[in-house]
Write an enzyme that holds these catalytic residues in place. Sequence first.
Site, mmCIF file in Angstrom:
data_model
loop_
_atom_site.group_PDB
_atom_site.id
_atom_site.type_symbol
_atom_site.label_atom_id
_atom_site.label_comp_id
_atom_site.label_asym_id
_atom_site.label_seq_id
_atom_site.Cartn_x
_atom_site.Cartn_y
_atom_site.Cartn_z
ATOM 1 N N GLY A 73 0.783 -1.232 0.000
ATOM 2 C CA GLY A 73 0.000 0.000 0.000
ATOM 3 C C GLY A 73 0.809 1.274 0.000
ATOM 4 O O GLY A 73 0.229 2.364 -0.026
ATOM 5 N N GLN A 74 2.136 1.162 0.031
ATOM 6 C CA GLN A 74 2.924 2.389 0.034
ATOM 7 C C GLN A 74 2.748 3.137 -1.281
ATOM 8 O O GLN A 74 2.491 2.525 -2.312
ATOM 9 C CB GLN A 74 4.408 2.053 0.252
ATOM 10 N N PRO A 75 2.891 4.469 -1.246
ATOM 11 C CA PRO A 75 2.574 5.270 -2.428
ATOM 12 C C PRO A 75 3.210 4.757 -3.701
ATOM 13 O O PRO A 75 2.573 4.732 -4.755
ATOM 14 C CB PRO A 75 3.116 6.653 -2.055
ATOM 15 N N LYS A 76 4.492 4.282 -3.636
ATOM 16 C CA LYS A 76 5.152 3.909 -4.887
ATOM 17 C C LYS A 76 4.547 2.659 -5.518
ATOM 18 O O LYS A 76 4.800 2.374 -6.685
ATOM 19 C CB LYS A 76 6.651 3.736 -4.663
ATOM 20 N N PHE A 77 3.761 1.918 -4.743
ATOM 21 C CA PHE A 77 3.163 0.708 -5.322
ATOM 22 C C PHE A 77 1.740 0.914 -5.793
ATOM 23 O O PHE A 77 1.159 0.040 -6.405
ATOM 24 C CB PHE A 77 3.193 -0.433 -4.304
#
Lengths: 181, 927
Positions: A73-77
Amino acid sequence: MPWYTSLFQWFSGLFFSKTADISIVGLQASGKTSFVNVIGSGQWSEEVVPTVGFNVRNVRKGNVTLKIWDIAGQPKFRSTWERYCSGVDVIIFIVDSHDKEKFDAAQFELHQLLSHQTLAAVPLLVLGNKNDLEDHASVNELIKALELDKIRNRAVSCYSCSMKSQHNLDIVLQWLTKHSH
Amino acid sequence: MAFASKKDDEGLSAYYNNKTTVIQEARVFNDSPISPRKCRALLTRVVHLLYIGESFSTQEATTLFFGTTKLFQHKDSALRQMVYLAIKELAGTAEDVIMVTSSIMKDMQPNSEVIYRPNSIRALCRIIDPSMAQGVERFFKAAIVDKTPSISSAALVSSYHLFPNAKDVVKRWANEAQEAVNAKSSTSLFGSSTGGGYLSGWGGSAGQQSSGYQAVPSASYITQYHALGLLYLIRQQDRMAVTKMIQQLGGGKTGAGTTLKNPMALCMLIRYAAKVLEEDPNVQKQMLDLLDGWLKHKSDMVNLEAARVICEMKNVPTFQLMRAIGVLQLFLSSPKATLRFAATRTLAALAVTHPSNVASVNVDLENLISDSNRSVATYAITTLLKTGNEASVDRLMKQISGFMNDISDEFKVIVVDAIRSLCLKFPDKHVSMLSFLSGVLRDEGGYDFKRAVVEAIFEMVKYISACREQALSHLCEFIEDCEFTKLSVRILHLLGIEGPKAPQPTKYIRFIYNRVVLENATVRAAAVGSLAKFGLNSNDAGLKKSIDTLLNRCLDDVDDEVRDRAAMYLRLFRESFLADTYVKEESVFSLDALESKLVSYVNDPSASIVPFDASSIPKISRAQAAAEVARPSSLETVGVPAKKEAAATPQLSAVEAQSAYIQQLKEVPELATYGEVLGSSKPAQLTESETEYQVSCVKHTFAEHIVFQFNVSNTIPDTVLEQVAVVMQPLTESNLTEDFIIPLPSLSSTTSPGIVYVSFTRDSPEEYASGSFQCVLKFISKEVDPATGEPEEDGYEDEYQLEEVELGAGDYIIPTYVTFSSEWDRLRGGASATETFSLSAMESLKAACDSIIEILNMQALGGTEDPSSTSVHTLQLAGLVVGAGGAGKALVRCRMTYSKAQGVTLELSVRAEKEEACSLVVSAIGG
């Protein structure tokens, strides 16, 4: 287990089994990996390493086999969510119902995801996790904050639940069974 | 594999292995349930396409990549291995590859199946970015020392690939790598893989391949090879550590005590030893002992590598060399073609430097001439050509011509180069060689081959006058039917130079004019130039007239360049004095200087009102220009590995350095208003070479300023110097006023060398200020905290005494080339001066010449820098004296006599375009 039980399961699987492909998305630290762990092995742990990328897990509940894609769920994913949501039977969007400051971001990401053509009509299940904590948002608050009422042309459900206390997980499973085939 | 069976059918395979088809079929990745067999076949095709050089666009690769990642849901182990291969190959082009990190890491866990772990480790190093290396450190450390060789190897090779991006992290794994080198393989059977196929990685970088899972049996000890590679990578900056590693792993004098069992690892060790040897002659003895031991090792590969290193070493003792040659000699009669090839190749390279030693194996080489492997035969013959005597040449030439058509272009070039060096060695044999060369010139062949032949003939024209005429007519014949424009142009140029000197120049005219009629514009232009040279350099009036007619015809050419050249040369015919400047002139502009001047002229809008001034550009003779562009003659480099050539790259020539300085000074804003740099000196060392701080000084002369550029290096790794400045104190009255110092804010060993500028104003720019300066390096020294890498708060001020800097006449003079006698006469009317000096301290004429050239920084002309007599000599010098009002030529004639009693007596005559220049030169010698 004795060989005849497994034989029986195989037979019953042949005739009565259902399967579902499920993608789980949501902001980081909302409880996606915990959900998979709790559903899969009934184990809940305070310390879960943040997922890098995705994990895939097959879970058998009764006569339903769930293939669960647990996406980071981190922004880069977040840009890759769509790739793993296309073609699945159900999308589960998990929100940390205690962290009200992130509702805006969650709302944005959810609607961003649903706007993809490839995901049209895929049923959506929104889970407000961590309802064991004081001061969590109720289902109605979640519906409002995430603007779930504006979603058209797909089945949408929203439950409040807790992975820690396993509250409401039974109805979640029921819902999933209903949507498997 | 599904496609393998259909591969025979060319057309079907082309369709089947088509990029578009593959991408379309990638739908099978999304099928439910997954068919492992289908997916594996498809992945194989993807990887196959990538291996044969097909490239996918980022989007295509990303789609395939994400499709592939979905296959992680399946447990089929063969499929999973294929997935890893595909991920590794696609990781380079696809986006967001980091998505698979979790999935891969899961397979890396110690509890995962052994079959997955090596693959996943190898794939991981392609996926993660350097910042994540820290996170996987624990895994890698454990995997490197894992008992299973495939896992250990995978981890080592992956570390090797991670190293360039995550040096600090990987460096911490050195202990584990060391352990892996020493590890005793549990399933130890002997029988190391000493097969013939190992030579495939011979190119020099065998240590860097890691494609795919190698199911090597643990008995090969391949892990040692990988571990050694990583260890070296970590330690390569530290020569002491490498030396120690070699000694430790080399296993003592006989080489018997080594723990290394893998022959490839030993080969690598030998290469490292060679590198250490090259850099540090002090260890030669120990290394040679080790190499000697390896010559007797039981593996061919190791023997060969050791012999090769000894053969390539400089100053190797003869007895040691003979031992290496002895080993190679044994290989010459080996049944394995690879061994024969490697041995002949090494001997061929050695024959360039030590022909007499190689001659001892000539008998064995003779047997190889008829070897069924043409490559071996080629090397054998070229070696024999280099070592053989005159009598055997004819026979060998006949042998070669026999199979010239069977070998590849690359080998043809080797043969031609051998012949070329042979021509110079036995000039008497030129007839047979020339006929051989002209014969192969008519054969089919690519550009490189033809160029080698043409260059060989050029060389014969240059050095063997007896064959000149014959060679030229062969070349004429060749350009009649030459498909390479470049070669035609070069040959036409040569004809233009050599043709007019021939007894019958007329016979070449027809060939050259044919080019004007038949060829493309470039060749036509060259032909016109060549024709004109016949006309200009010949005294035959009839010839001149015919050339005139031919050139007149060229005026109707469709190409501008051809017409322009024809028109220009026709004009030169009418006004013969012009010909002296444009055709017979012996000097050319130094191209680098000319280029940089032109660039600054074009970039400066205000300069466009005045014409371009070419007078300040130094000139060099044609011979010098030719020497500058000459590629290293291939005779010296035949068969020698490429790394040697890289090491031999010459230092920047003075002119190139000058252009670099101009660029560099332009980037300093404080100096931008100073205008153009008139001249820059060579760097002078102000410190000993092994000191803590190293400083060198370059002096830049501007119209009204002098700028001293100090290149400061800090060699201590754990300190940072801040506010580095150089304080200059004039020792004598110098007519210079200090403007400012541009200090360096901070200098560490990694940012060295840094530059400190000190600027002076010339009080009276028309005078040439000189003097010497005392220099002191001042700085604040701060220690670096090794934990954080940050310098500590407190430092202490320190200073460091440097050697003195001299500013003299040489800093106002740029060497240039002129034709001395004519220029000397021309300047008769200009400023001139003559004085006599007695240089009693000088011990020879050569010493006097050297010091005069150094002081004046002028160009010595006509080889006069090397006195031919010990008693009387005339040194001729030319330079451009730069000053406020532009540059002016200055010529110096030094007549010297030498006697033991009085030393050197010098009569110095100067002629210059300007009075000041004249006095500058005289005062420089007198002062």
